[in-house]
Every structure is written in C-alpha cells, then in structure tokens.
Design an enzyme around this catalytic site. Structure first.
Site: not given
Ligand SMILES: Cc1ncc(COP(=O)(O)O)c(C=O)c1O
Length: 501
Positions: A95-96, A205, A251, A256, A325
């Site tokens: 998600g990041s 989320d 994510s 999730h 990437n």
């Molecule tokens: C609102 C939100 N955005 C982004 C992320 C990041 O996701 P990831 O852990 O897959 O990088 C999270 C992670 O829980 C999140 O709660």
C-alpha cells in the site's frame, strides 16, 4: 510413469491435505473446519485468513515458476478493476508503494502544466493516520498541508479544506478512509471540483466500504454510475470507496481486507492516461508498456524517436519517468485472486464482528466512545445508525473497532491497552496518532520548518493520539473470541469504576 499434469494434481492434492491439517486456525471464524479457539488463547487484532485453495494456487504458481508479475497478476488486475468498477488496477508490492506511485503519477510531464504537482506545491492531507499516506507527498518534493481529524470518525474535518487551500500552490487532496470509515466524499469532491484539484483516496483500510449520495449531486460531480453490486435505487448513486476520486490505493498486507502477503494496488478510476503514467512509475520509469516476457507490443520497438536518443533506440530501454520497480510477484497475485473471491464474505464478517462488539460494549458508553460513520449522529442497537441531514450515507467495511477512552473514565487509553495486552487481546493505537508529533516529522520540521504546513491546532489528532485504540474486526474472529473480548473489557471497566468510587 506419471504425466506432468498428473504429477501437478497430485502435488496440489497433497498441498490441500497439508494445509487443511496445518492451517486450520487461519480459516475464517465462520468456517466449521476452523480449529476451536480456547479460552485464554491469543485473540489477534488481525491476521491472514485463508483456506487450502490459497496455498494450492501459490504452490501451483511456484511450480509454473514464472515468478515475476505475469499471467496471475494480469488476471488479478482485471478482476480487481471489475470488482470496484474502475478503469484499471495495477498491482504493486505494498500500500505504501501504491501511495508513492499514485502521487508520483501526478508529477509527470505528461500532466497538463497547471495541474502537474511540482516541487514546493501543496497537497492537503490529514494529520492523524498512517505515515505512508503522507511520506510520499514529501518524497516527491511537495508540501503536505495537515488538516485535523475528528476523533468520533477518525477522519478529516473537511470543513478545514477551504482554510488549507492556497491559490496556485494546492494541487491535490490525498487522504485515507480511516479504519474503513469513508471520509466526507461529498464535501471533498465539491472542494476538488471548485479548485480543479486531484483526489487520491487512500483506500488501504477500506476495501468494501461504500458511500452514496443523491444522483443529481453525483452527476453534477461527473459521476453517473453505481459501482458493480451496489444499488440504492434510481434517486441515488452508490459506489465503493476508492472509486470516487482520480486515483486510489489498496494494501494487501495481512491485516487488510484481503492479502497477498506483501502487496497492494493503484486504482485508476477513469482517466486512462494516468494508467500509462502510473505503470511507467511502477515499472522502472520505462516508456514501453509490454508486459514481462513480451516484446514489441507497440509494433515499432525500433522505430521511436524519444528524448535525445538516436532514432530506433530500443523502446524497452527508453525511460520517460524517474521510476521505481514496485511490482509484486506472480505467486502473490495467485493468492490475491482467491482472496478477492472471498472478499464479499470477508466484508460481511467485518461488519458483523463490529456490530457484535458495538452491542456488547454499549453499556460502557458512559466512559467509552465508539466510531460513528462520517455522516451519522448516533447509533442504537435497534435501528443502527441515525444519519445527519447531508443526504450522504456510507457502509463501513471496518478495518478495526475504534474505542476512545473518555475523560471521565477511571482509566486511561494506555491502561486499557495494557490490560488488553495482558489478556492477549491484540490492540493497536490509531497508527501514527498525530503524525506531526512523530520523530520523523519533528526532525523534518527541525531541518526545514517549511517542509509541512499545519492548519489550526490539530487538537482532534492529539485526542486520537492520546485517547484512542482499536481492536480487531477481521474475519478470523468468531463469536466466542468476541464474547471473551467484551467480557474482559467490561470486567476491567467495572473493576476500575469500583475502586475509584
Ligand atoms: C491508511 C493506510 N495507508 C497505507 C498503508 C500502507 O500499506 P502497506 O503496509 O501495504 O505498505 C497502511 C497500512 O496499514 C494504511 O493503514
């Protein structure tokens, strides 16, 4: 001797048998084959929930040994986009990463000049939340402008959007539907339309949450269709969160709504041009759009003249963006596809678990406050939520059950967290609390006081930081686990009350 197909089916049959034996406690809470939870055992706030099929498809994909994002990835991208009703979904490794790609996309030279996000431009976001909703804004050289969050909903105080706006500087709004609770999409979209701003919905989320508004209003915002599977009658438009703005992100990390282990997605809601740019950022920044293992899908691989490269320079090695990437692998996508099939029942389970907790803890409403959807004013066990006059509604695919410990409670939020921990009940604070108080942001602002801009006092975000925690609603919970959680919280609250009085 066995044929290749016979060998593979034998391996997958044994894999299924193995998984049924070994992973029985990872099955959904409503699955009769799940190992019984025993009193005093850990109750996680979230975990991966799967059955043997996920393990079988992962093994099958490993046996095929394509490895990099390939046939399974392509199918999952199509299936996710179809579920949501968006133009495209691109799989990424988290998600990041999805957030990084989403915002980077809007910096491309292929975006019209007045809308392109340049160094020093501003992006409005929320102070309370997850750090990687905000970090990418800084990573692309833009300035996050923090508005406050409402402790009741966990979401942005959208009344502050106007105050956050800066003419010529503000280019986008990027914020999350906190803990599965849709933010005020109506007010945000009206604001974005007024100033011609991008909207990135961090839907990490909130997969399976939905929002609806009167049809006339939606049409005035350029939105004419329900999402697939949603219908609230001819007078209204209902859509999943993550399908209202320009780009949204998911994510698929284990807590999730569905998981691929590590994973995520960037959803391109309607503008095909953004897909080409986002894909370029995901795939090294390249200009070429051939999938892995395919050459020359443009049919003029050696006939392009781009940049200052010699005519005919290999399109596969031509880069139009400073990319990354950030792709996941094909076995991950194979798992994700099975999880996606389970999504409707996972959403129902999250809603049901939230409701059981809400009903069970209602008697503590004098000292604890529970989440309200953005447009609702109250909740009661007979009729559910009572809605405000905005004529917007939402359904929440809850990521967690948020609890705010009120000032008059005989214990603090951290006391409650310790008690839950002592009883092996998984709990979390609302991610980073007020992000501007996190060391990373404090140090950033020490280095450069103009790296961020803050609107107002952020007192709501401070309240979230000081008084809020959440426990799980994930589909692995069953009624016994939830009953036990309720009992432990009630006993603690009543004991604390009794020694205080
Ligand atoms: C609102 C939100 N955005 C982004 C992320 C990041 O996701 P990831 O852990 O897959 O990088 C999270 C992670 O829980 C999140 O709660």
């Amino acid at each position: 001797m066995k044929s290749i197909n016979e060998l593979k089916s034998e391996i997958l049959r044994l894999t299924g048998e193995y998984s049924r034996l070994v992973h029985s406690e990872n099955r959904p809470g409503y699955d009769k084959k799940r190992r019984m939870w025993k009193e005093k055992e850990t109750i996680p706030y979230a975990a991966r929930v799967f059955q043997e099929e996920e393990v079988q498809v992962a093994v099958s994909s490993i046996l095929d040994f394509w490895l990099t994002l390939g046939p399974e990835g392509k199918k999952m991208e199509t299936e996710l986009a179809a579920f949501l009703g968006v133009k495209n979904s691109l799989l990424v490794n988290s998600g990041s990463s999805a957030n990084l790609i989403a915002i980077s996309t809007l910096t491309s030279h292929n975006i019209e000049k007045d809308r392109r996000i340049l160094h020093g431009d501003e992006v409005i976001t929320v102070a309370a939340g997850f750090p990687t909703t905000v970090a990418p804004i800084i990573q692309i050289g833009a300035i996050p402008v923090f508005i406050d969050a409402n402790p009741k909903t966990g979401n942005a105080f959208c009344d502050q959007l106007e105050e956050a706006y800066s003419k010529g500087k503000t280019k986008a709004v990027m914020m999350a539907h906190g803990l599965g609770n849709p933010f005020d999409i109506k007010q945000t979209l009206l604001f974005c339309k007024k100033y011609n701003l991008w909207l990135i919905e961090d839907n990490c989320d909130a997969l399976g949450s939905s929002y609806s508004m009167p049809r006339k209003l939606a049409e005035s915002l350029g939105i004419n269709e329900n999402s697939p599977g949603l219908d609230e009658g001819p007078e209204r438009i209902a859509r999943w969160t993550g399908t209202w703005g320009d780009i949204s992100t998911q994510s698929f990390y284990p807590p999730h709504h569905i998981t691929m282990g590590e994973g995520g997605a960037v959803n391109i809601i309607k503008n095909k041009r953004l897909k080409v740019i986002a894909e370029s950022y995901r795939d090294w920044g390249r200009d070429c759009w051939c999938p892995a293992g395919v050459d020359n899908s443009c049919k003029k691989r050696f006939n392009w003249s781009l940049g200052e490269l010699p005519h005919g320079y290999d399109h596969k090695y031509t880069y139009s963006h400073l990319g990354f990437n950030l792709k996941p692998s094909d076995p991950q996508a194979a798992i994700g596809r099975v999880q996606l099939k389970r999504l409707p029942e996972f959403i129902q389970a999250r809603k049901r678990n939230w409701e059981l907790l809400r009903i069970g803890l209602d008697s503590l409403s004098d000292i604890l406050e529970f989440s309200l959807p953005t447009h609702s004013e109250s909740w009661d066990s007979k009729s559910g939520f009572r809605w405000d006059k905005s004529s917007c509604r939402s359904t929440c695919s809850w990521f967690g059950f948020k609890i705010l410990v009120k000032d008059n409670a005989p214990f603090s939020r951290t006391d409650l967290a310790r008690e839950l921990d002592r009883n092996k009940i998984g709990n979390r604070m609302l991610f980073g609390g007020n992000l501007t108080r996190q060391p990373a942001f404090v140090n950033l602002m020490k280095d450069n006081p103009h790296a961020v801009r803050v609107v107002g006092s952020l007192s709501g975000s401070d309240t979230i930081m000081n008084k809020v925690l959440f426990i799980g609603t994930y589909p692995g919970l069953n009624e016994d686990m939830i009953k036990s959680e309720i009992e432990i919280i009630k006993n603690f609250a009543n004991f604390s009350k009794s020694i205080k009085s």
